[in-house]
Design an enzyme around this catalytic site. Sequence first.
Site, PDB file in Angstrom:
ATOM      1  N   HIS A 101      -9.960   1.435  -2.778  1.00  0.00           N
ATOM      2  CA  HIS A 101      -8.556   1.254  -2.374  1.00  0.00           C
ATOM      3  C   HIS A 101      -7.721   0.863  -3.598  1.00  0.00           C
ATOM      4  O   HIS A 101      -7.744  -0.292  -4.024  1.00  0.00           O
ATOM      5  CB  HIS A 101      -8.500   0.151  -1.316  1.00  0.00           C
ATOM      6  N   CYS A 132       0.811  -1.222   0.000  1.00  0.00           N
ATOM      7  CA  CYS A 132       0.000   0.000   0.000  1.00  0.00           C
ATOM      8  C   CYS A 132       0.845   1.274   0.000  1.00  0.00           C
ATOM      9  O   CYS A 132       0.354   2.335  -0.396  1.00  0.00           O
ATOM     10  CB  CYS A 132      -0.925   0.028   1.213  1.00  0.00           C
ATOM     11  N   HIS A 134      -4.961   7.005   5.438  1.00  0.00           N
ATOM     12  CA  HIS A 134      -4.995   5.790   4.625  1.00  0.00           C
ATOM     13  C   HIS A 134      -6.445   5.290   4.589  1.00  0.00           C
ATOM     14  O   HIS A 134      -6.931   4.893   3.541  1.00  0.00           O
ATOM     15  CB  HIS A 134      -4.058   4.738   5.222  1.00  0.00           C
TER      16      HIS A 134
END
Length: 339
Positions: free
Chosen positions: A312, A134, A275
């Site tokens: 995401h 990520c 995030h």
Amino acid sequence: ESGLSRLEGEQYQGLRTSAVGRGCDFDPCSVMEPAEVRRVPRMGPMALAGSQEAMASARLRINPDDIASQQRIGVALGTGGGGLAFVEEQYREFFTNGRGSLYSITAGTHGNLSSELSIALCLRGPSHVISTGCTSSTDALGYAMGLIRSGMVQTMLAGGADAPISPGILLAFERMRVVSTRRWDSPSQSSRPFSLDRDGFVLGEGAWMLVLEERDQALERGAPILAELAGYGSTCDAYHRVQMNPDGEQIIRAMRLAIERSGYAVDEIGYVNYHGTSTVLNDAVEARCVRELFGPRAADVPGSSTKSMIGHPQGASGASGIVTTVLALTNGYLPPTIN
């Protein structure tokens, strides 16, 4: 506004996931010839389109006959899934029909993906792929900043791209219990960062690219300066294959390192782009880390999760958050967390 849509297609039958953040309006053939599109993963033309937009915005023009100027510009591309979805499709073709593409090698080897940009744009400086999950594109931007500060290169095209929506990847995330599997009334309701009833992230895709260079050089060229990349911090939990350490200690240390290196103080931070994945563990730990970082001031520092609207995008997450933050700075508008 949510950009999430219903997951549809025969290949996705049997999955519990119902929503994705797919760039439905993006046509890869708008930046690549159809024959080339068949040889690269979907994130390739996305990264190229984002790169062309970034270079046009920065008024950075490449003379195809000027090798010296081409050598002064490098590429740092962050990606998590890279060509995995492409390779998965080729394996399906191989096991079903006994056929497959030789480009499975170049697409599946992440290191080749930045070369696609270098070739298409005539950039002969360093051409590197950062793949750290990520944080891939965050790390790519930090790496690019370091190369410029070291004097190794003058200008870097940096950011992230990912297009990991495929049956195999979604199934793995389901088994990991990190994607939303609840059947909401609408796909737009599925990504719910920091909400009590969140049940996981929605897998997304996209590309966010930026041009980084020293301020004086940008001013000399007449480039519009959108923001300063001032500080970068990176740490590791050294804890678990797929889970963050619930104590959040290394997350807090990474934020403190970035702020210390920037020359600013914690009290000068005016917005946090989270995030904010919408998973039960991430949101709880991240919120607690921000509270500890800011102390009594935490409740007064606005922050939001872009993923509530786009899902995401895996390795492109950091770049998407940085672009969102830059837009917030330049437009004087705080982006929301929906749902």
